[in-house]
Scaffold this active site. Structure first.
Site, mmCIF file in Angstrom:
data_model
loop_
_atom_site.group_PDB
_atom_site.id
_atom_site.type_symbol
_atom_site.label_atom_id
_atom_site.label_comp_id
_atom_site.label_asym_id
_atom_site.label_seq_id
_atom_site.Cartn_x
_atom_site.Cartn_y
_atom_site.Cartn_z
ATOM 1 N N CYS A 21 0.799 -1.233 0.000
ATOM 2 C CA CYS A 21 0.000 0.000 0.000
ATOM 3 C C CYS A 21 0.831 1.283 0.000
ATOM 4 C CB CYS A 21 -0.940 0.012 1.201
ATOM 5 S SG CYS A 21 -2.153 -1.323 1.184
ATOM 6 N N HIS B 174 -8.838 3.694 -2.236
ATOM 7 C CA HIS B 174 -7.419 3.380 -2.055
ATOM 8 C C HIS B 174 -6.908 2.597 -3.265
ATOM 9 C CE1 HIS B 174 -3.722 1.899 -0.478
ATOM 10 N NE2 HIS B 174 -4.168 0.931 0.290
ATOM 11 N N CYS C 217 0.124 2.495 6.366
ATOM 12 C CA CYS C 217 0.397 1.136 6.818
ATOM 13 C C CYS C 217 0.665 0.281 5.590
ATOM 14 C CB CYS C 217 -0.763 0.584 7.634
ATOM 15 S SG CYS C 217 -2.340 0.506 6.745
ATOM 16 N N GLY D 27 1.091 -3.931 4.041
ATOM 17 C CA GLY D 27 0.932 -5.357 4.220
ATOM 18 C C GLY D 27 2.219 -6.029 4.660
#
Length: 404
Positions: A91, A358, A388, A390
């Site tokens: 991300c 997103h 944040c 993964g």
């Protein structure tokens, strides 16, 4: 070390990431080309001065594979001397790509570079690359893999965030995004997407649900209960966090980030490069950091990444005037603000991914541009963008606005 400044930041609107979304018919190469053309057209710099085009992409397969940034640069009319590369830090890919472009400038290896990202989630769905963390049973077992929604519910349970806490944050995101569009706060950076015949496909974020309320969100069922209870992922998470009796499932489509299509690009360079071509720098890159964190809960990394970037800059959280933290899930934002002691009046003031969506590989570059635009609008000095990531990571970038 050379100073790196931001000259421009653009993005497409975010289209709903499904077959009925306005950008579904637009291939990812077209999304990337749209923002790369805009960067070239809006800034009077010969593209041969661009040392690299670095784009984030979380699913770099099929239409998004084959070194899409290099092909997009050629397709956008860039000089053939401009190379391209795509990067994947899940991300945070778009922000990491921009940080890598900045690092080229800071290290004296570039006068200009382009960072950014692209993701067409309606055409290349999440998980299309089938990485071993989720698909290899032995790897998954040894690393205590759980799907990210389980991680979000684990975070909420561990830190005491209720369904109402998360839904309230989601409603606030929707309200702020609606207000931002009503006041044209995004207009300076949005690049409309046209099809190959020049027909307008989208010029406004289309994932928003401005009428969302606590009552309407309260009617939605938690999205990850079956994954946790029937497929055994709750048990995996509780192996890592045995002090918890159970996991409370509170996240759903209304308080989690939206699946969307989109692309973004950021032009960075040296001060002298800008002087050579009559450009006005908008902000300088102060510091950036990426960190690893516990991979089962996976979503706690942004605060640690932001703190590392703050330490490198010699700043504290109190010095940052405005924050953008990706709203992957509501609990992520709540925990980020709690750890750093932030007032929510300074966090995601134009809404976030819960309202806007997103587009995985592009989001980091998008929120950096949103941050800069709002800092200019409010006449603020320092801002921080964070995400944040993964597998338990976090990325953050601090910028300082340059007054014209």
């Amino acid at each position: 070390m050379s100073e790196c400044v931001i000259y421009d930041a653009v993005r497409t609107p975010r289209g709903k990431g499904r077959a009925t979304g306005s950008l579904h018919t637009i291939p990812p190469i077209e999304l990337a080309t749209t923002v790369l053309k805009a960067i070239a057209d809006r800034n009077d710099v010969p593209t041969e001065r661009f040392a690299d085009v670095i784009l984030g992409c979380v699913e770099p397969v099929k239409e998004q594979g084959g070194n899409l940034p290099r092909i997009a640069a050629l397709y956008a009319g860039y000089d053939q001397s401009v190379p391209g590369v795509q990067v994947n830090r899940f991300c945070a890919s778009g922000l990491v790509a921009t940080n890598m472009a900045a690092a080229l400038v800071m290290s004296g290896q570039a006068d200009f570079a382009v960072g950014g990202g692209v993701e067409s989630m309606s055409r290349v769905p999440m998980g299309a690359s089938r990485g071993p963390w989720a698909t290899d049973p032995q790897v998954a077992a040894e690393t205590k893999f759980v799907p990210q929604g389980i991680s979000a519910d684990l975070m909420a349970t561990l830190y005491g965030y209720t369904r109402q806490d998360c839904d309230a944050l989601a409603v606030r995101s929707q309200e702020r995004a609606a207000q931002a569009w009503a006041e044209d706060r995004f207009s300076g950076s949005i690049i409309p997407v046209l099809d190959r015949n020049g027909v307008l496909m989208l010029d406004r974020d289309e994932h928003m649900r401005p009428g969302a309320s606590l009552d309407s969100l309260g009617a939605l069922k938690p999205a990850f209960t079956a994954l946790g209870e029937q497929y055994g992922f709750d048990a995996v998470a509780l192996q890592r966090y045995p002090t918890l009796e159970r996991i409370e499932h509170i996240h759903h489509a209304g308080n989690s980030s939206g699946i969307v299509d989109g692309a973004a690009a950021v032009l960075v360079g040296t001060r002298q490069g800008g002087l050579d071509h009559g450009l006005t720098p908008r902000a300088r890159i102060v510091s950036f950091a990426s960190i690893g964190s516990e991979p089962t809960i996976m979503l706690t990394g942004p605060a640690d990444a932001a703190q590392r970037a703050l330490d490198r800059a010699g700043l504290t959280a109190a010095d940052i005037d405005l924050w953008e933290i990706n709203e992957a899930f509501a609990a992520v934002v709540l925990r980020f603000a709690d750890v750093l002691g932030l007032d929510h009046d300074r966090v995601n003031v134009n809404g976030g991914a819960i309202a806007l969506g997103h587009p995985l590989g592009a989001t980091g570059a998008m929120i950096l541009g949103t941050l800069l635009d709002e800092m200019e609008r409010r006449d603020l000095r320092f801002g921080c963008a964070a995400l944040c990531v993964g597998a338990g990571m976090g990325t953050a970038t601090i910028i300082e606005r340059i007054e014209a």
